[in-house]
Design a protein around this motif. Structure first.
Motif, PDB file in Angstrom:
ATOM      1  N   PHE A 147      23.881  55.584  73.001  1.00 50.97           N
ATOM      2  CA  PHE A 147      24.698  55.218  71.766  1.00 50.97           C
ATOM      3  C   PHE A 147      24.859  56.168  70.622  1.00 50.97           C
ATOM      4  O   PHE A 147      23.669  56.241  70.172  1.00 50.97           O
ATOM      5  N   HIS A 148      25.776  56.582  70.070  1.00 47.35           N
ATOM      6  CA  HIS A 148      25.743  57.286  68.913  1.00 47.35           C
ATOM      7  C   HIS A 148      25.986  56.355  67.717  1.00 47.35           C
ATOM      8  O   HIS A 148      27.280  56.348  67.091  1.00 47.35           O
ATOM      9  N   ARG A 186      39.424  56.704  70.003  1.00 44.97           N
ATOM     10  CA  ARG A 186      38.487  57.527  69.225  1.00 44.97           C
ATOM     11  C   ARG A 186      37.309  56.735  69.093  1.00 44.97           C
ATOM     12  O   ARG A 186      36.226  57.723  68.852  1.00 44.97           O
ATOM     13  N   GLU A 187      36.954  55.579  68.995  1.00 47.77           N
ATOM     14  CA  GLU A 187      35.822  54.795  68.608  1.00 47.77           C
ATOM     15  C   GLU A 187      35.125  54.973  69.856  1.00 47.77           C
ATOM     16  O   GLU A 187      33.539  55.097  69.735  1.00 47.77           O
ATOM     17  N   LEU A 188      35.471  54.894  71.011  1.00 50.61           N
ATOM     18  CA  LEU A 188      34.743  55.203  72.259  1.00 50.61           C
ATOM     19  C   LEU A 188      34.160  56.747  72.176  1.00 50.61           C
ATOM     20  O   LEU A 188      33.026  56.789  72.741  1.00 50.61           O
ATOM     21  N   ARG A 189      34.976  57.619  71.907  1.00 50.51           N
ATOM     22  CA  ARG A 189      34.479  58.996  71.897  1.00 50.51           C
ATOM     23  C   ARG A 189      33.496  59.230  70.932  1.00 50.51           C
ATOM     24  O   ARG A 189      32.593  59.738  71.155  1.00 50.51           O
ATOM     25  N   ARG A 190      33.643  58.399  69.651  1.00 48.85           N
ATOM     26  CA  ARG A 190      32.581  58.617  68.795  1.00 48.85           C
ATOM     27  C   ARG A 190      31.140  57.984  69.128  1.00 48.85           C
ATOM     28  O   ARG A 190      30.252  58.681  69.067  1.00 48.85           O
ATOM     29  N   PHE A 191      31.201  56.682  69.526  1.00 44.81           N
ATOM     30  CA  PHE A 191      29.923  55.977  69.478  1.00 44.81           C
ATOM     31  C   PHE A 191      29.509  55.977  71.153  1.00 44.81           C
ATOM     32  O   PHE A 191      28.218  55.619  71.107  1.00 44.81           O
ATOM     33  N   PRO A 234      30.366  58.293  73.990  1.00 52.51           N
ATOM     34  CA  PRO A 234      31.015  59.438  74.672  1.00 52.51           C
ATOM     35  C   PRO A 234      30.638  59.638  76.064  1.00 52.51           C
ATOM     36  O   PRO A 234      31.422  60.192  76.697  1.00 52.51           O
ATOM     37  N   ASP A 235      29.964  58.943  76.565  1.00 56.64           N
ATOM     38  CA  ASP A 235      29.540  58.737  77.816  1.00 56.64           C
ATOM     39  C   ASP A 235      30.387  57.886  78.811  1.00 56.64           C
ATOM     40  O   ASP A 235      30.373  57.820  79.834  1.00 56.64           O
ATOM     41  N   VAL A 236      30.873  56.926  78.131  1.00 61.28           N
ATOM     42  CA  VAL A 236      31.766  55.927  78.805  1.00 61.28           C
ATOM     43  C   VAL A 236      33.028  56.551  79.160  1.00 61.28           C
ATOM     44  O   VAL A 236      33.758  57.161  78.172  1.00 61.28           O
ATOM     45  N   ARG A 237      33.621  56.544  80.195  1.00 61.79           N
ATOM     46  CA  ARG A 237      34.722  57.345  80.976  1.00 61.79           C
ATOM     47  C   ARG A 237      35.841  56.349  80.595  1.00 61.79           C
ATOM     48  O   ARG A 237      35.875  55.234  81.061  1.00 61.79           O
TER      49      ARG A 237
END
Length: 206
Positions: free
Chosen positions: A57-58, A127-132, A134-137
């Motif tokens: 998690f970022h 965008r939020e998924l990519r940011r925080f 990123p491993d979640v497909r």
């Protein structure tokens, strides 16, 4: 206990214990007790063991967000739903993203989660998924070229989250029901606050 069988389903017992509905049995229910996680849930004396922020998690969770992640994880693990009703701006989205990242790390082969949101924020979620997380497909189910029927069920394999919109809930109900979702998330859930609407009924069929 019920007069007919002498037992009560866990869901019904929890609803009674938490005051969500009135008892319809002949005898009054005076107390509900349990062991293990059930004791924690209905007793209120202890909270679940804190779930750490997922490694992938970022972001940094605030203490109340960490508690939110812990409770979301706890309820998810025992198959119960949750209503996350923090005030606007307090980070409901980030708590869910942390949960999705945790689920990805614990069971990478689990079925996808269906996330329903207003069309206007579909891009924000991506965008939020990519940011925080990123491993979640992520797969987006929207637009005129979206896959339906068996093609949808085949397409979602290998994804952790499928993003779709309220406008497609009833239109694509037959296709969405063909997928064995790991869970369903409703963003801006006031869109289904009226249980009599076709949209709300569609959600319950999933």
């Amino acid at each position: 206990q019920t007069p007919e069988k002498g037992i009560m389903p866990l869901r019904a017992a929890l609803r009674l214990a938490l005051g969500a509905e009135e008892d319809e049995t002949v005898l009054p229910v005076l107390k509900v007790v349990g062991e293990g996680w059930l004791s924690q849930l209905v007793g209120g004396d202890e909270e679940p063991v804190e779930v750490p922020t997922p490694a992938g998690f970022h972001g940094v969770l605030r203490p109340y967000q960490q508690r939110g992640l812990t409770w979301l994880s706890f309820l998810s693990d025992i198959g119960l739903g949750a209503l996350l009703a923090d005030d606007m701006g307090l980070g409901k989205t980030i708590q869910l993203l942390a949960l999705l990242q945790r689920n990805r790390e614990l069971t990478p082969d689990r079925p996808p989660t269906l996330l329903i949101c207003p069309t206007s924020v579909l891009g924000n979620w991506r965008r939020e998924l990519r940011r925080f997380a990123p491993d979640v497909r992520v797969m987006i189910h929207h637009g005129p070229d979206r896959r339906l029927g068996k093609r949808l069920a085949e397409a979602v394999a290998g994804y952790d989250v499928v993003l779709s919109t309220y406008s497609l809930l009833d239109r694509d109900e037959a296709s969405l029901k063909q997928v064995a979702w790991a869970g369903i998330v409703l963003d801006e859930a006031q869109n289904v606050k009226n249980p009599a609407t076709r949209r709300a009924r569609a959600v319950r069929t999933f």
